[in-house]
Design a protein around this motif. Sequence first.
Motif, PDB file in Angstrom:
ATOM      1  N   ALA A  77       0.827  -1.203   0.000  1.00 63.82           N
ATOM      2  CA  ALA A  77       0.000   0.000   0.000  1.00 63.82           C
ATOM      3  C   ALA A  77       0.863   1.257   0.000  1.00 63.82           C
ATOM      4  CB  ALA A  77      -0.928  -0.004   1.210  1.00 63.82           C
ATOM      5  N   LEU A  78       1.976   1.216   0.739  1.00 61.85           N
ATOM      6  CA  LEU A  78       2.904   2.353   0.753  1.00 61.85           C
ATOM      7  C   LEU A  78       3.591   2.516  -0.597  1.00 61.85           C
ATOM      8  CD1 LEU A  78       4.391   1.680   4.287  1.00 61.85           C
ATOM      9  CD2 LEU A  78       3.096   3.722   3.646  1.00 61.85           C
ATOM     10  N   PHE A  79       4.010   1.407  -1.208  1.00 62.93           N
ATOM     11  CA  PHE A  79       4.617   1.471  -2.544  1.00 62.93           C
ATOM     12  C   PHE A  79       3.631   2.066  -3.547  1.00 62.93           C
ATOM     13  CE2 PHE A  79       7.197  -2.505  -1.263  1.00 62.93           C
ATOM     14  CZ  PHE A  79       8.255  -1.727  -0.815  1.00 62.93           C
ATOM     15  N   ALA A  80       2.377   1.636  -3.470  1.00 60.13           N
ATOM     16  CA  ALA A  80       1.369   2.097  -4.423  1.00 60.13           C
ATOM     17  C   ALA A  80       1.136   3.595  -4.312  1.00 60.13           C
ATOM     18  CB  ALA A  80       0.061   1.340  -4.198  1.00 60.13           C
ATOM     19  N   ARG A  81       1.355   4.152  -3.137  1.00 62.55           N
ATOM     20  CA  ARG A  81       1.181   5.592  -2.924  1.00 62.55           C
ATOM     21  C   ARG A  81       2.493   6.347  -3.123  1.00 62.55           C
ATOM     22  NH1 ARG A  81      -3.293   6.154   1.962  1.00 62.55           N
ATOM     23  NH2 ARG A  81      -4.323   4.163   1.593  1.00 62.55           N
ATOM     24  N   GLU A  82       3.499   5.639  -3.651  1.00 63.40           N
ATOM     25  CA  GLU A  82       4.836   6.223  -3.856  1.00 63.40           C
ATOM     26  C   GLU A  82       5.350   6.836  -2.560  1.00 63.40           C
ATOM     27  OE1 GLU A  82       4.564   8.839  -7.222  1.00 63.40           O
ATOM     28  OE2 GLU A  82       4.541   7.152  -8.634  1.00 63.40           O
ATOM     29  N   ALA A  83       5.138   6.103  -1.463  1.00 63.18           N
ATOM     30  CA  ALA A  83       5.523   6.579  -0.138  1.00 63.18           C
ATOM     31  C   ALA A  83       6.512   5.638   0.531  1.00 63.18           C
ATOM     32  CB  ALA A  83       4.281   6.741   0.742  1.00 63.18           C
ATOM     33  N   ALA A  84       7.197   4.782  -0.243  1.00 60.76           N
ATOM     34  CA  ALA A  84       8.162   3.852   0.344  1.00 60.76           C
ATOM     35  C   ALA A  84       9.127   3.366  -0.721  1.00 60.76           C
ATOM     36  CB  ALA A  84       7.444   2.664   0.988  1.00 60.76           C
ATOM     37  N   PHE A  85      10.298   2.934  -0.269  1.00 59.61           N
ATOM     38  CA  PHE A  85      11.290   2.310  -1.155  1.00 59.61           C
ATOM     39  C   PHE A  85      12.118   1.341  -0.329  1.00 59.61           C
ATOM     40  CE2 PHE A  85      13.216   6.197   0.501  1.00 59.61           C
ATOM     41  CZ  PHE A  85      14.476   5.787   0.922  1.00 59.61           C
ATOM     42  N   GLU A  86      12.749   0.386  -0.991  1.00 54.25           N
ATOM     43  CA  GLU A  86      13.615  -0.568  -0.318  1.00 54.25           C
ATOM     44  C   GLU A  86      15.054  -0.069  -0.356  1.00 54.25           C
ATOM     45  OE1 GLU A  86      13.034  -4.384  -2.118  1.00 54.25           O
ATOM     46  OE2 GLU A  86      11.127  -4.722  -1.096  1.00 54.25           O
TER      47      GLU A  86
END
Length: 418
Positions: A77-86
């Motif tokens: 969900a965070l990736f989908a909102r462009e709010a996270a990265f590894e």
Amino acid sequence: MSDPLLWSGDVIVAGGGSAGCAAAVAAAREGASVLLVESAGFFGGTGAAVLDTFYGFYPPGGNERVVGGIGWEVCEALFAREAAFERPNTYGAGTGVTYEPEILKQVWDDLLADADVTTLLHATVTDVLMDGDKVSHLGLHTAAGPRSVKAVVYIDATGDAELAWRAGAAVDAPRDQVRRQPMTATFRLGGVDLARTSAADLHRRMAEATGYVLPRREGSTHRTMLPGVVHTNLTRVSGADPTDPWQLSDAEREGRRQVREYVRFLTAEVPGYEQAYLINTSIRIGVRESRRLRGRYLLTRYDVLQAREFADAIARCGAPVEDHDGGSKTVWEYVGGAATGRSYGVPYGCLLPVEVGNLLVAGRCLSATHSAHASVRSMAQCFATGQAAGTAASFGENPADLDVQVLRKRLIDQGALL
């Protein structure tokens, strides 16, 4: 308990951090009526108040995740909102998922609402009423004053084992322990020229620094979702008991004092930080270790380092033993002896008190020794044990009597990795 009854249902989860939110969502998705109680004004716990990176999804030296289910759903969900990265960890603790804490709060609001969890913020557990060996009611302090709530099964995801301790379950308390993980006040800096910074240079300069009081001479600063903004894990408040009100209060002030000193050091001594400025300190000091349950199984350092498997495993962990109780340094010991992607099982018995029949624990207050806890406390494992506890609670009144193989199958069906 004479306080007015505020809610009654199947499952009550105390603590709205990673473990508690995952537990509440899991139980509700299984058809249980669920109340989630949190003392702050938002959900996400330490993940939203102190940190910005989830560790424990990947073991060091490995590319295969060991945690899925609701925890990975949050990441997606965070990736989908462009709010996270590894990103890789500075010390080789495995790939972490760095996210924007404000968006994490929104993700949890949505997941809890979609699962039809009843949520109660600004509510603190003040009392546990017992009926024999089972919890009957919880006393809460709310915005409307004292209230009581009642469920069939209770989940302690408070981090400090508040329910287990108040219910009379055996716990290892900080005041009784020879060793205790220190606390950390994290902070964010803006105005950093990231192109001119490196972990190696920072560590060298900290090791050689004179004229500064730096309790920790390593640690990390890392980029965030925001340009020119870094998040830090540098301070170290040692020897304080987070369950003692006076010591915890002192630790909060000491953490902020250390933040001021580290900011002074960074801006004066480290290239790329010359124009940096303090944006904020953590909402509360980060507590690594407080009370730990003494449950039906006690996870040990041997279990962790030998990568042991268990027939009743309800989660997996590959995180190293990360013990900050080592002076200015941190002690690292890897699962299987090296950072080669190995992991171990977390037994269901670690979630079960011996003395209380309708209570489970989840997250960092589960049953583990000091050294084992330094591994299994990682955030991804909080998600995983929370999901396991919530699913188990949905089965009914006596969690210890549950057929664990039925539970394991249900968790696998939910996307958990066992």
